[in-house]
Design an enzyme around this catalytic site. Structure first.
Site, PDB file in Angstrom:
ATOM      1  N   ASP A  56      47.230   7.921  17.618  1.00 42.43           N
ATOM      2  CA  ASP A  56      48.542   8.061  16.970  1.00 42.43           C
ATOM      3  C   ASP A  56      48.908   9.518  16.734  1.00 42.43           C
ATOM      4  O   ASP A  56      50.074   9.874  16.665  1.00 42.43           O
ATOM      5  CB  ASP A  56      48.535   7.381  15.585  1.00 42.43           C
ATOM      6  CG  ASP A  56      48.703   5.881  15.706  1.00 42.43           C
ATOM      7  OD1 ASP A  56      48.709   5.391  16.842  1.00 42.43           O
ATOM      8  OD2 ASP A  56      48.808   5.230  14.653  1.00 42.43           O
ATOM      9  N   ASP A 477      23.627  31.276 -26.091  1.00 41.15           N
ATOM     10  CA  ASP A 477      25.029  31.016 -26.401  1.00 41.15           C
ATOM     11  C   ASP A 477      25.929  31.955 -25.594  1.00 41.15           C
ATOM     12  O   ASP A 477      25.481  32.977 -25.050  1.00 41.15           O
ATOM     13  CB  ASP A 477      25.238  31.220 -27.910  1.00 41.15           C
ATOM     14  CG  ASP A 477      26.391  30.385 -28.459  1.00 41.15           C
ATOM     15  OD1 ASP A 477      27.207  29.889 -27.665  1.00 41.15           O
ATOM     16  OD2 ASP A 477      26.474  30.246 -29.693  1.00 41.15           O
ATOM     17  N   MET A 478      27.198  31.636 -25.549  1.00 40.06           N
ATOM     18  CA  MET A 478      28.197  32.446 -24.822  1.00 40.06           C
ATOM     19  C   MET A 478      29.539  32.078 -25.435  1.00 40.06           C
ATOM     20  O   MET A 478      30.040  30.993 -25.208  1.00 40.06           O
ATOM     21  CB  MET A 478      28.131  32.040 -23.349  1.00 40.06           C
ATOM     22  CG  MET A 478      28.776  32.931 -22.358  1.00 40.06           C
ATOM     23  SD  MET A 478      30.582  32.926 -22.413  1.00 40.06           S
ATOM     24  CE  MET A 478      30.953  33.955 -21.045  1.00 40.06           C
ATOM     25  N   CYS A 522      24.481  26.864 -24.382  1.00 37.68           N
ATOM     26  CA  CYS A 522      25.554  26.621 -25.353  1.00 37.68           C
ATOM     27  C   CYS A 522      26.682  27.573 -24.966  1.00 37.68           C
ATOM     28  O   CYS A 522      26.423  28.637 -24.399  1.00 37.68           O
ATOM     29  CB  CYS A 522      25.012  26.950 -26.745  1.00 37.68           C
ATOM     30  SG  CYS A 522      26.251  26.874 -28.056  1.00 37.68           S
ATOM     31  N   ASP A 544      30.772  22.039 -30.907  1.00 37.85           N
ATOM     32  CA  ASP A 544      30.662  22.505 -32.291  1.00 37.85           C
ATOM     33  C   ASP A 544      31.214  21.469 -33.256  1.00 37.85           C
ATOM     34  O   ASP A 544      31.116  21.637 -34.469  1.00 37.85           O
ATOM     35  CB  ASP A 544      31.409  23.834 -32.462  1.00 37.85           C
ATOM     36  CG  ASP A 544      30.543  25.008 -32.026  1.00 37.85           C
ATOM     37  OD1 ASP A 544      29.323  24.820 -31.868  1.00 37.85           O
ATOM     38  OD2 ASP A 544      31.085  26.112 -31.833  1.00 37.85           O
TER      39      ASP A 544
END
Ligand code: GLA
Length: 736
Positions: A56, A477-478, A522, A544
């Protein structure tokens, strides 16, 4: 599947067939072009692929049809930009004259036992992996593209990644390199995504796909609170237990994009990978670029089965930590207890009470270093603040150890406070947001993790603490996004990805040097909850928001792709600090049991009754946590006024049901909860001494207690007992 039989290539028909336990992924070479033919329920027998009806749209070189029509409707396995395919591209390239476009043709393939490493990035691993690499070559000789597929037979997961190699003698620029492209038929298709915000991460959202595109993305340098890099494409009628679901989760923690496009011919193209917003990656002759990996799953049995496939895969093939299947220590974190206002005397008081209640570890959160009294200083000065902790970290750790507690610690290694000795010495180590200056966020700046000397400094700080103390846990953490893209050394178009490569390098070194360390990633709560971070840590702080009621939604959304054992979840103080709600201590415990379990409150302020509840909760954790870590999760009820979920052991001999009445109402009958995942033929003994058949529990249901009040919950434990038809009472204690 221990051999390569899950991947086959039919040389005559030029068809690749990847099989997992219940799925087939089929790719065909048609006149040199690579076509995506099918991804769905497993097919057996010989394939014709007549459904593709390429005649097609035939351009098939030297054949009827026009190239433009062909390019814009052919189901490319990995579509490229600039050739007349106007749908979302997998790859977009510029040469040094800024001319865009490449045209990828099939070149070769390899079937491997095992898989090729993805340089500098996290990727799926484990025994018994087979992989397929298909090599495509640009007809204009700009690039060679290797599409790599790894097969996780038992969990019905296939992972994909792409390697682009420059074969040009000139410099070229990559503007888009998606990890995957997938073309599927449109069937009233919808997208399930996980948008959110800080303290409101991963709220399940279901959106119809109209013509055009749905874009799920983060350009924040982190996978983000606002949109998780995992999503599913489903049919309108797909439910938790029925209907098709195609799930996808990037193994990546930085800026990303996923585009889901309904095309003019009612097909759906799904591409996902590194964000291509301002992405410009330069390749010199012979250089290679590795895309992050993406894990994909097809489930014909609804969203619940898709989640369980992901959970098995993540536990077995993404998380490498030795803690993955181990019981984690019950910890207490001092953040919500004290924030920055603590000294070692206070910590030891908390420690003593915690130990008496059966808690096993104290985690000292933010505020132990430099001159940090609030969140506006000292990030980067990773020296113990001896005004608060005169005995130093090693001394404090020894005191806690003597008490019988382990110690954990918080770090935010990627950050720098303008008010810090580090910044005063190395102001250029902070990333700037624009040519002119900084955009402050939580009064801090982001360190340029693309610079080796910065990474070396950060690593020395971390390694110093863990080499000199007996600290056993790290909360990494960041707490802010990357806003601009100005580095002194790295071009803007490469910055976000090179930043992530820097972070991954650090976490890799850390896990190699300190393999015993239990790391909890985190990011201001759950702003980097993705398979990339789970490669380095078995758990991530989920949010948190520790309110038990809100956590039900957050944890449910997270559980679409991520196993409960990876979700940091604590019992915290009431009124809750994020929403001000007061919930029952018992309910807080039942909800925290859905994750890693721990505490985040000032235990010295609790009543003896509350301490007794803690003892009971720890008992429950010790009795049931193996089901949460290793079992299968079934989400049973998810409504505004009630929720229920259960964990079932792999051998179906044990199960734990949690029911939460979120809002009570008068004169309510007991709720009949229909359980899932049990063996219909087993008899199950509950903790109130009754015996039910699995069949009854799953089809008639289990009647909850008469729960009274808002935010109330109960848990029920089920154990298979000898399933003879005679007197079951006699054998009730006998485990199958
Ligand atoms: C983030 C974390 C919290 C806590 C604070 C400390 O917000 O998610 O759990 O550690 O930082 O600043």
């Amino acid at each position: 599947m221990k051999d390569r039989a899950c991947i086959s290539f039919d040389n005559e028909k030029m068809i690749f067939h990847i099989k997992t336990r219940k799925t087939s992924y089929i790719i065909a070479v048609i006149d040199g072009f690579l076509a995506h033919a099918y991804y769905g329920t497993r097919l057996e027998g010989s394939l014709t692929l007549n459904h593709l009806m390429v005649e097609d749209i035939a351009f098939l070189q030297g054949n009827i049809g026009e190239e433009g029509t062909f390019m814009d409707s052919f189901p490319f396995e990995y579509p490229s930009d600039g050739q007349g395919d106007f749908r979302c591209p997998g790859i977009s390239i510029k040469n040094d004259k800024h001319i865009t476009g490449c045209n990828l043709k099939y070149e070769d393939y390899r079937i491997l036992q095992g898989r090729r490493a993805i340089k500098g990035l996290p990727y799926s691993n484990g025994k018994d992996i087979s992989s397929l690499e298909i090599v495509l070559k640009d007809v204009n000789n700009l690039v060679e593209v290797t599409l790599s597929y790894s097969v996780f037979y038992e969990s019905d997961i296939i992972t994909k990644n792409v390697i682009v190699k420059s074969i040009s003698h000139r410099t070229i620029t990559l503007n888009t390199v998606m990890s995957s492209s997938l073309d599927i038929p449109y069937d009233e298709t919808e997208v399930i995504s996980l948008p959110g915000s800080w303290a409101r991460e991963r709220m399940i959202e279901r959106t119809k796909i109209g013509h055009g595109q749905i874009v799920l993305a983060s350009d924040r340098g982190i996978s983000s609170h606002q949109m998780n890099p995992a999503f599913a494409v489903v049919s309108k009628d797909t439910t938790e237990t029925t209907g098709p679901a195609w799930g996808m989760a990037l193994v990546y923690s930085g800026s990303f994009v996923a585009r889901i496009e309904r095309t003019q011919f009612d097909r759906v193209r799904i591409v996902a990978g590194i964000s291509d917003n301002d992405f410009e990656w330069t390749l010199k002759p012979g250089e290679e670029f590795y895309s992050p990996e993406i894990a994909i799953c097809y489930s014909s049995e609804g969203i619940g089965n898709m989640s369980r496939c992901f959970h098995d895969f993540v536990r077995n093939n993404i998380i490498r930590s030795k803690y993955i299947f181990k019981e984690r220590p019950v910890l207490i974190n001092n953040w919500e207890a004290t924030y920055f206002d603590f000294d070692s005397k206070k910590l030891l008081e908390i420690g003593q009470k915690a130990r008496d209640a059966g808690i096993e570890m104290l985690v000292v959160d933010d505020g132990w270093f430099g001159a940090r009294e609030k969140d506006n200083s000292s990030l980067g000065d990773w020296e113990c603040n001896t005004k608060k902790i005169p005995e130093g970290l090693d001394g404090l750790c020894d005191e806690l150890n003597d008490m019988g507690l382990q110690m954990g610690i918080w770090f935010e290694p990627e950050m720098i406070s303008p008010d810090s000795d580090l910044y005063r010495t190395h102001p250029d180590w902070a990333l700037r947001e624009s040519g002119t200056g900084y955009v402050m966020c939580r009064t801090q700046l982001v360190l340029d993790m693309t610079r080796k000397e910065v990474r070396d400094y950060v690593y020395a700080c971390l390694s110093d603490v863990f080499s000199k103390t007996n600290i056993k846990y790290l909360k990494w953490d960041m707490n802010r996004p990357l806003i601009g893209k100005v580095s002194t050394v790295t071009p803007p178009g490469e910055l976000h990805h090179r930043y992530m490569l820097g972070v991954y390098e650090l976490q890799e070194k850390l896990t190699e040097q300190f393999p015993y360390l239990l790391i909890e990633n985190c990011c201001g709560g759950g702003g980097r909850f993705d398979l990339g971070m789970l490669y380095y840590s078995p758990q991530i702080w989920c949010s948190d928001d520790t309110d038990a009621v809100e956590r039900i939604c957050i944890q449910e959304g997270t559980s679409l792709f991520y196993p409960p054992s990876s979700m940091g979840a604590h019992v915290s103080v009431c009124p809750n600090h994020a929403v001000g709600r007061i919930t029952d201590m018992k309910t807080r415990g039942h909800v925290a049991l859905f994750g890693t379990f721990g505490y985040e409150l000032d235990i010295t302020k609790l009543s003896e009754d509350e301490i007794d509840v803690i003892r009971q909760q720890i008992d429950d954790y010790k009795k049931y946590s193996h089901l949460i870590r290793m079992g299968d999760l079934y989400r049973l009820i998810s409504k505004d006024d009630k929720a229920a979920w259960m964990f079932v052991s792999k051998d179906k001999t044990e199960a734990l049901l949690t029911y939460v009445q979120i809002l009570g109402s008068a004169n309510k009958p007991r709720v009949l909860v229909r359980l899932r995942g049990l063996n219909p033929k087993n008899n199950y003994l509950t903790d109130d001494g009754r015996i039910y058949t699995g069949d009854e529990l799953m089809n008639i249901g289990f009647a909850t207690g008469k729960v009274f009040g808002d935010f109330k919950s109960e848990i029920h434990y089920f154990r298979a007992v000898n399933n003879t038809e005679k007197d079951i009472g006699e054998d009730a204690d006998e485990k199958l």
